[in-house]
Design a protein around this motif. Structure first.
Motif: not given
Lengths: 161, 658
Positions: A19-36
C-alpha cells in the motif's frame, strides 16, 4: 502467536508495504507526467507557464541562431500555423536540423519564449515523431483557427535514442 | 536458392515443434512412454533445422544477397563483414530468428542435462518449450519472414542503423536473448510441475541452476545495454529509463525475485505456489520485452496500425501464453500447496520482503512503461513518464531491499531472534552509518543521497563479511582457512552476488555525486580544466572509415603540466543513411573515466565539446560482473549435480533405509 494469527500478520504487513509503495508510486506518477503540445495547442493550456511540458513541431527553416558563446541556440518550432521561439543552452542532438521534426522539453516563459532543458531528435532521417506528425496535421486541419486543446501523446524516449 | 532452403528449414522446424509439443504432452498425460520419448529427438531435430535457417540468413548477409528484402533493408556491401554478420539480428525479423534459435539451444541443453529427471517431467518441459517455439515460428512465417524476396533485387542495401554498428551491439542482443529465453526453462519447469501436480524441493533443486544461468545472461545483457548507451549515445548517462531498457530490466527484477524464492522452496519447501507464479511472470515479461522492443510497438503505437496483422498476432500469443499459464495456475496451484510455516522474524520473512519489494519495483516500471501506450491506444489522453518518476519510485524501494540484504543471510530459517540479529550486526551497522556520514564530508560534498548510497554499499559489504566470519571463523583465525574451504559454493555465490550490488551502489553513488562536466565552445589550442585535468583542443581532422566519413577531434589531456594521453572523439556520417553519430572517446580507469564528445562545429574552426570527469563510474558495470560471478559460482554447486544423479535412486535409498 498461533500460526493462523501469524499468517494474518504477515499478510497485513505485506499489504501495508504494498500500500505504501503504491501510494508512493502513484504520487510520483502524477507529479511526473509530462504533456506534449504542438505550437498551436499551447494557447489553450491552462497555467501554461507553470508546467513542465514538451513542445513538438518542425524546426523552422533559417531560424537557427547561435550566440557567441557557441552553446546558446535560438530556433523556432512551427506547425506551419503557429510558431514558438525556443531557447536552448547546450549541445544539440546529432539529428537536429532545420526543416526536421524536433521535440523540446522545458517551460514557456512569460514572454512567450520556450526555455528548453532538453532537445530530442530521433535517430532516423525519415522518422517524424508521431506526435509531431499528429500536431502538424491537426494544426493544418484547424486552418489557422485556434485549435481545441487536446494535448498529444509524447512517447518517452531516452535523450537521444 | 539458399534463402529458400532457409525458409524451408523454418517450415520444417515448425512441423517438428508441433510434434514436440503434442506427442510428449499427450503422452505424459496418458502415460504413453513411446510418445514421451519423442521429446528429446524432436527438440534436437528442431535445433538442427533452425541452425540451417540461421546459417542461410547469415550467408545471405555475407554474400550481400540484396534480393532478400531483410538483407537489403539492413545491410550494405560497404559494411565490414563482421557487422554484416551481426546485422542478421539487427532488426525485427532476424532477431526473432535468433530468439527461436536460442530457444532451441536451451531445449537441446535440457535434453542433455535432464537424464536423471523423471521421463514424464522432461516430456512436459520440452512440450511446453515446443509450444513457445510454435508461437514464434508461426509469427515469423506468417508476418515476419526474414527470407522474403525483393523482386527485382536492390542494387545496394540500405545499411544497418549506424548506432548498431558497434562491437557492444554484436553481443548485447544474443546475451539478452539467452537470458530472456533461459527463463523459458524455469517457466516450463513450473508449468510441467503444475501439469504433473507435483512440486517438491527436488523440483526447486532442478530449477535453480537453470534459473541462475538464465539470470547470469540476463544480467550481462542488461549491463551491456547500459554500457553501450554510455559510450555510444555520447551523453555520459548510463541508464535512461527508456522503455527499451525497461523491457529488459523488468524480467531481471522478477528473475532476481525468483532466484530468492526458489531458495526458500528448495531449503524449506516454502513459497511453492508463489515460486511458480514468479516463474510464469518472469517469462511473461521476457515475452513482453521481446515484443515491445522488436515489433516497433514502442517507438510508436501506430506501428500497430501500419501492420495490424503483426500487432494482433503478438497480442493473441501473449494472451494465450500468459492466460493459459495463469488459468492453469489458478486451477492447479492449490494442489502444489503453500509450503512450510515460518515466524514473523525469520529468513523466510526477509526473503518474502525481498520478493515483495522486487515485485513492486517491477510493477512500477511496468506502469511507467505501459501506461502511456495504453492511454494513447484508448485515445484517452496524452502523456509521457520520464526518469524523475522512476527515480522517485526506485530509491525508496531499494533502501529497504538493501537493508534486508544485510540481515537476511544472517537470520535463521523458520525463526530468528531480533536481539541475536542486533548483536551480530550492530558493529556493521554502526561502522557503515558513521562512514556514510563522514566520507562525503571528507570528499567535499555532502548530500543526503550520497550518504544514503555510501551507507547501502558499506552495509552490504560489512554485513556480508561479518556473516562470512560467523560461518567460517568459528574456530578463530587459525581455523579460518579450513572454515572458508568448508563453505558450500552456494553460499559464496550469494556472497559475491551481494558484493556486486555493493560495488554497483558505490559506482552509482560516487559517479552520481562527484562527476564534473563542462559543455563549452572551444577554438583550436584552447584548453579547459576539469578536476585537475587539462583538456587542450587541437582542432579537428578528417578521417575515413570503411563506410563512413568522420570528423575527428584531437584533445590532448595533461595533468600538472605533464601530457597524459590524446583523446580522439569522432563525429561520423555514414555513407548510406547519412545519419551523423557521435563517437565519444573514453579513457577508462578503475577509479575515474575521462569522457570527451564532439558537439557541433560553431564556426571559425571552433567546436562545442562535452568533457566529463566521472569517478568510479566503471564500478557501475563491474558490480554486475561480480554479481554474474556469484551466479556462476552458485550454479556450479556440487549438490545440483549430485541431486540430479540421486533422484532415481530415491526409491532404492528408501528401501535400503527401511
Amino acid at each position: 502467536m498461533t500460526p493462523r494469527r501469524r499468517r494474518l500478520m504477515i499478510v497485513l504487513l505485506i499489504l501495508l508495504a504494498v500500500g505504501v509503495a503504491a501510494a508512493l508510486t502513484l504520487n510520483a506518477f502524477r507529479g511526473n507526467l509530462v504533456f506534449f503540445y504542438g505550437p498551436s495547442q499551447l494557447a489553450g493550456v491552462e497555467k501554461v507557464h507553470e508546467r513542465n511540458l514538451r513542445l513538438g513541431g518542425l524546426v523552422e527553416q533559417g531560424s537557427v541562431k547561435r550566440e557567441d558563446d557557441g552553446l546558446t541556440v535560438h530556433f523556432n518550432v512551427t506547425d506551419n500555423v503557429t510558431t514558438v521561439p525556443v531557447t536552448y543552452k547546450g549541445i544539440l542532438p546529432d539529428l537536429f536540423r532545420e526543416g526536421q521534426g524536433v521535440v523540446a522539453q522545458g517551460r514557456l516563459n512569460a514572454g512567450g519564449e520556450f526555455m528548453a532543458e532538453e532537445v530530442l531528435a530521433k535517430h532516423d532521417e525519415n522518422y517524424m515523431p508521431p506526435e509531431v506528425a499528429a500536431a502538424l496535421k491537426q494544426a493544418s486541419e484547424a486552418g489557422g483557427k485556434t485549435p481545441q486543446f487536446t494535448g498529444t501523446l509524447m512517447m518517452q524516449g531516452g535523450s537521444n535514442k | 536458392m539458399i534463402p529458400e532452403i532457409g525458409h524451408f528449414a523454418l517450415i520444417l522446424a515448425l512441423g517438428v515443434a508441433l510434434v514436440q509439443t503434442i506427442l510428449p504432452l499427450v503422452g505424459a498425460a496418458r502415460g504413453i512412454p513411446s510418445w514421451m520419448a519423442v521429446a528429446r529427438p524432436a527438440a534436437r531435430a528442431q535445433c538442427v533445422f533452425l541452425l540451417i535457417a540461421f546459417m542461410a540468413l547469415t550467408y545471405a548477409f555475407i554474400a550481400n544477397d540484396f534480393s532478400v528484402l531483410y538483407v537489403a533493408s539492413n545491410s550494405n556491401s560497404a559494411m565490414p563483414w563482421y557487422y554484416r554478420v551481426t546485422a542478421v539480428w539487427g532488426a525485427h525479423e532476424g532477431s526473432l530468428l535468433l530468439w527461436v534459435l536460442i530457444l532451441s539451444a536451451w531445449m537441446v541443453a535440457v535434453t542433455f542435462f535432464s537424464r536423471s529427471l523423471p521421463q514424464d517431467f522432461v516430456a512436459r518441459v520440452l512440450g511446453v518449450m515446443g509450444f513457445i517455439s510454435i508461437g514464434f515460428l508461426l509469427f515469423m512465417l506468417l508476418t515476419s519472414n526474414p527470407f522474403q524476396r525483393l523482386l527485382p533485387a536492390a542494387a545496394e542495401g540500405r545499411e544497418l542503423n549506424p548506432l548498431l554498428q558497434d562491437l557492444g551491439l554484436i553481443i548485447h542482443p544474443p546475451m539478452l536473448y539467452m537470458g530472456y529465453v533461459g527463463l523459458s526453462v524455469a517457466f516450463s519447469f513450473a508449468i510441467a510441475a503444475l501439469l504433473g501436480g507435483k512440486l517438491d524441493s527436488a523440483w526447486a533443486r532442478w530449477s535453480r541452476p537453470w534459473t541462475t544461468v538464465a539470470w547470469i545472461f540476463l544480467t550481462f545483457g542488461v549491463m551491456l545495454g547500459s554500457w553501450w548507451a554510455y559510450y555510444e549515445l555520447g551523453w555520459g548517462g548510463w541508464w535512461f529509463w527508456d522503455p527499451v531498457e525497461n523491457a529488459s530490466f523488468m524480467p531481471w527484477l522478477v528473475a532476481t525475485a525468483l532466484i530468492h524464492s526458489l531458495a526458500v522452496t528448495e531449503k524449506r519447501g516454502g513459497f511453492k505456489s508463489w515460486t511458480v507464479l514468479l516463474a510464469i511472470m518472469a517469462f511473461s515479461l521476457s515475452l513482453l520485452g521481446t515484443f515491445l522492443v522488436r515489433s516497433g510497438v514502442l517507438t510508436s503505437v501506430h506501428a500497430f496500425a501500419t501492420d495490424p496483422e503483426r500487432g494482433l498476432f503478438i497480442l493473441i500469443f501473449l494472451v494465450l501464453v500468459v492466460g493459459l499459464s495463469l488459468a492453469l495456475y489458478a486451477w492447479r496451484a492449490q494442489r502444489v500447496g503453500l509450503g512450510g510455516d515460518f515466524e514473523l522474524v525469520s529468513r523466510e520473512s526477509m526473503l518474502l520482503g525481498n520478493n515483495v519489494l522486487l515485485m513492486v519495483a517491477a510493477a512500477s516500471v511496468l506502469l511507467g512503461t505501459l501506461y502511456p501506450l495504453i492511454v494513447d491506444a484508448l485515445g484517452l489522453g496524452k502523456i509521457s513518464v520520464g526518469p524523475p518518476y522512476f527515480n522517485a519510485v526506485f530509491i525508496p524501494l531499494m533502501v529497504p531491499l538493501i537493508f534486508l540484504m544485510g540481515i537476511g543471510p544472517v537470520a535463521r530459517w523458520k525463526q530468528a531472534s531480533i536481539p541475536d540479529l542486533v548483536t551480530r550486526l550492530r558493529w556493521a551497522l554502526l561502522v557503515s552509518v558513521v562512514t556514510a556520514l563522514l566520507l562525503p564530508v571528507l570528499l567535499g560534498t555532502w548530500t543526503i543521497m550520497i550518504s544514503l548510497g555510501f551507507f547501502m554499499a558499506f552495509w552490504i559489504i560489512l554485513s556480508s563479511l561479518k556473516n562470512l566470519w560467523d560461518v567460517a571463523g568459528r574456530n578463530g583465525l587459525s581455523g579460518l582457512a579450513q572454515g572458508l574451504l568448508n563453505i558450500p559454493r552456494g553460499y559464496y555465490g550469494m556472497f559475491f552476488a551481494h558484493l556486486g550490488v555493493a560495488l554497483f551502489a558505490l559506482g552509482v553513488c560516487i559517479s552520481g555525486g562527484y562527476s564534473l562536466e563542462k559543455e563549452q565552445r572551444m577554438e583550436p589550442s584552447e584548453s579547459v580544466e576539469l578536476a585537475g585535468y587539462e583538456f587542450r583542443f587541437d582542432g579537428v581532422q578528417d578521417v575515413a572509415g570503411p563506410n563512413y566519413q568522420a570528423k575527428e577531434g584531437v584533445v590532448v589531456v595533461s595533468k600538472a603540466g605533464k601530457e597524459l594521453l590524446t583523446m580522439r572523439p569522432q563525429k561520423r556520417v555514414y555513407l548510406v543513411q547519412k545519419n551523423p553519430t557521435t563517437e565519444a572517446d573514453i579513457d577508462a580507469g578503475l577509479f575515474r573515466h575521462l569522457y570527451v564528445a564532439l558537439g557541433e562545429p560553431v564556426g571559425n574552426e571552433a567546436w562545442s565539446l562535452r568533457v566529463y570527469y566521472k569517478p568510479f563510474v566503471q564500478w557501475i558495470w563491474m558490480g554486475p560482473l561480480v554479481m554474474m560471478l556469484g551466479g556462476f559460482i552458485a550454479a556450479t554447486d556440487r549438490r545440483y549435480r549430485l541431486a540430479t544423479r540421486q533422484v532415481p535412486d530415491q526409491g532404492a535409498a528408501a528401501v535400503a533405509r527401511g
